[in-house]
Each structure stands twice: as C-alpha cells, then as structure tokens.
Write a protein that holds these residues in place. Sequence first.
Motif, PDB file in Angstrom:
ATOM      1  N   ALA A 121       0.847  -1.205   0.000  1.00  0.00           N
ATOM      2  CA  ALA A 121       0.000   0.000   0.000  1.00  0.00           C
ATOM      3  C   ALA A 121       0.876   1.246   0.000  1.00  0.00           C
ATOM      4  O   ALA A 121       1.983   1.245   0.533  1.00  0.00           O
ATOM      5  N   ALA A 122       0.359   2.317  -0.602  1.00  0.00           N
ATOM      6  CA  ALA A 122       1.117   3.574  -0.698  1.00  0.00           C
ATOM      7  C   ALA A 122       1.034   4.336   0.627  1.00  0.00           C
ATOM      8  O   ALA A 122       0.503   5.452   0.709  1.00  0.00           O
ATOM      9  N   ILE A 123       1.566   3.705   1.666  1.00  0.00           N
ATOM     10  CA  ILE A 123       1.559   4.241   3.032  1.00  0.00           C
ATOM     11  C   ILE A 123       3.007   4.353   3.499  1.00  0.00           C
ATOM     12  O   ILE A 123       3.775   3.400   3.377  1.00  0.00           O
ATOM     13  N   ASP A 124       3.380   5.500   4.028  1.00  0.00           N
ATOM     14  CA  ASP A 124       4.723   5.669   4.575  1.00  0.00           C
ATOM     15  C   ASP A 124       4.763   5.217   6.029  1.00  0.00           C
ATOM     16  O   ASP A 124       3.781   5.365   6.770  1.00  0.00           O
ATOM     17  N   VAL A 125       5.904   4.661   6.416  1.00  0.00           N
ATOM     18  CA  VAL A 125       6.096   4.123   7.761  1.00  0.00           C
ATOM     19  C   VAL A 125       7.399   4.683   8.325  1.00  0.00           C
ATOM     20  O   VAL A 125       8.454   4.567   7.701  1.00  0.00           O
ATOM     21  N   VAL A 126       7.327   5.295   9.496  1.00  0.00           N
ATOM     22  CA  VAL A 126       8.520   5.832  10.153  1.00  0.00           C
ATOM     23  C   VAL A 126       8.497   5.449  11.628  1.00  0.00           C
ATOM     24  O   VAL A 126       7.513   5.709  12.326  1.00  0.00           O
ATOM     25  N   ALA A 127       9.575   4.827  12.086  1.00  0.00           N
ATOM     26  CA  ALA A 127       9.750   4.536  13.511  1.00  0.00           C
ATOM     27  C   ALA A 127      10.931   5.346  14.029  1.00  0.00           C
ATOM     28  O   ALA A 127      11.949   5.486  13.339  1.00  0.00           O
ATOM     29  N   GLN A 128      10.792   5.893  15.233  1.00  0.00           N
ATOM     30  CA  GLN A 128      11.825   6.779  15.770  1.00  0.00           C
ATOM     31  C   GLN A 128      11.682   6.884  17.286  1.00  0.00           C
ATOM     32  O   GLN A 128      10.636   6.560  17.843  1.00  0.00           O
ATOM     33  N   PRO A 129      12.736   7.391  17.949  1.00  0.00           N
ATOM     34  CA  PRO A 129      12.613   7.669  19.390  1.00  0.00           C
ATOM     35  C   PRO A 129      11.585   8.772  19.629  1.00  0.00           C
ATOM     36  O   PRO A 129      11.421   9.685  18.815  1.00  0.00           O
ATOM     37  N   LEU A 130      10.892   8.673  20.748  1.00  0.00           N
ATOM     38  CA  LEU A 130       9.879   9.674  21.087  1.00  0.00           C
ATOM     39  C   LEU A 130      10.521  10.970  21.585  1.00  0.00           C
ATOM     40  O   LEU A 130       9.989  12.064  21.367  1.00  0.00           O
ATOM     41  N   ALA A 131      11.667  10.864  22.236  1.00  0.00           N
ATOM     42  CA  ALA A 131      12.342  12.054  22.779  1.00  0.00           C
ATOM     43  C   ALA A 131      12.762  12.991  21.650  1.00  0.00           C
ATOM     44  O   ALA A 131      13.232  12.547  20.597  1.00  0.00           O
ATOM     45  N   HIS A 132      12.605  14.288  21.859  1.00  0.00           N
ATOM     46  CA  HIS A 132      12.980  15.324  20.877  1.00  0.00           C
ATOM     47  C   HIS A 132      12.285  15.116  19.535  1.00  0.00           C
ATOM     48  O   HIS A 132      12.847  15.405  18.485  1.00  0.00           O
TER      49      HIS A 132
END
Length: 294
Positions: free
Chosen positions: A64-75
């Motif tokens: 699907a044309a969906i972007d996925v980003v995982a990252q630290p919550l801080a800052h």
Amino acid sequence: MSNVLTLIGSPAQALTEDHAAEAARALNLGAPDWLAPGMACDFALDTGDIKAAEDAARAALNGAAIDVVAQPLAHRRKKLLVADMDSTIIEQECIDELADAVGIKPQIAEITERAMRGDLEFEPALRERVSLLKGLPVVELERVYNEKISLMPGGPALCATMRANGATCALVSGGFTFFTARIAERVGFQHNQANVLLMEDGKLTGQVREPILGRQAKLDALIQFRGKLGLAYEETLAVGDGANDLAMIGEAGLGVAYHAKPLVAEAAPARVTYGDLTALLYIQGYRAEEIVTP
C-alpha cells in the motif's frame, strides 16, 4: 513508551483503520492514536529495534502507498529544518528546466539523474551542466521560474507550522540562488543558500561561482545552524532526495529521504516515498488541527 511508529497516508492512498489494524497485528501493538483521520496515526512502540519494526509494518501493509517511520519519542518535534530544494521543496530540477530553454534538456537531465543517484561527483557534474547553458539570457531564468517551477504540496504548511512552534527553517540547495531566494520567500524559509550563476551582459557566462555548494557544504550548513541556535543533535531535521543530501541527512537528529533515489532511500534513517511534505509534520507528531495553513 520510548519509541513511536507512525503510518502516513498519501494522495494516492488514504490511511484506513484496516491498514492500522494490519500493522498492529504484525507487531502486536495497542490501539492507534490518530493524528489525522484518514491520513496519519501513531503507535506506541516498546521494542528498541525500530528498523525491524518499520520493516515488519511495511510488509504487513503489503505494498500500500503508506509511509512508515519509527523513531525515538524524545525530541520528536524538531527545532531546525534544513531542506534541499530541487525535487524536494519544488517538483522540478531547475537546471533541467533551464536546459529546456536552450533545447538540451535530455542531455542535461541525464547528467542530473546520474549525479543525484551518486554515479557522478556533484561538483564537476554541476560545472559541466552550467557550461552548457553559456549564453542563456538572464530573462529566461525569470520565465522558467514563472512558468515551469511548481511547489511540492505541503511545503508552506510545513514551514508555517514549524515556525509557529519556534523552529528555524533553512533551504540549502546545490541549485542556484536565483531560485532559492524566490522559493524561500514563497514557501516560508527564513534562510536560503545555494550556488551563484555568473552573468555578464545579461547572459549566463557558463560558469558558477566557486567554491560550489555541494554535499559537504550542505553538511556544514546543518552543523553551523545547529551551533548558532544552540541546539542538540536530536533537535534537527534534514530532508532531501539526492546523493548530495546524504551527509546532512546522516548528521540530522532525523534524516528523511523524500521521494528519493534508491541509494538515498536505503541509507536514510527515515523515508517518505508516497506522502506530501505534510508527512514531515506527522512524523513529528503534529495533529491535523495543529497544522498551520498559510
């Protein structure tokens, strides 16, 4: 929760509850927090392996044309945005459009593409392309800007929202100041820097002022802005699409490959393949009602 996973829809694909459920099922996640109905949602992510979580979510979305980003919550909300211009903040490569004015767009566009893919060193490739524009009347630059250059959707909202929340926005391009000055004002960047086309008797000389602003200069700009503003590494965001953006993307607290060449998309910590520039706001956790529309 120490990390966050964000799903972001696109003009071609609304983000549905079914998409969110598929990602949640694959990663055994809780309920989504919707940032914008039909467009973006967050999941609390307890795992420390954010790359694996991203990959699993993408696999679950099954193309699907969906972007996925995982990252630290801080800052998460950044205080500095450093952005490339061509094919990032605008939809074109300015030098290719100038080449069209003298009937050599395919020749120059091929060099541009190779340089952005990382197959050619940026600086000599720029000198070569500019030399082919020798004799182009300066009035043609104005015509190209007025008739050929269009903004990437979401850019003005990106700058307006970040600035409303205390951030600094800088446009740093390997292109030309003729265009960055105009685009920066139009989109809402407070700063811009780029290369200077040399002119004589109302025409381009076929040369660009040295030293050329390329990969290293973009990295230097990010570091200088960060230092002047007294920001931590984690408080910075860089976005671009080409190989000459990789150094600044790697130096930012969050580096985003935007509609990027494969080499850049693979190397960047985060990537936006489908969404418009408002995706950079959802990545930072902004909700639909917080987005400023200029």
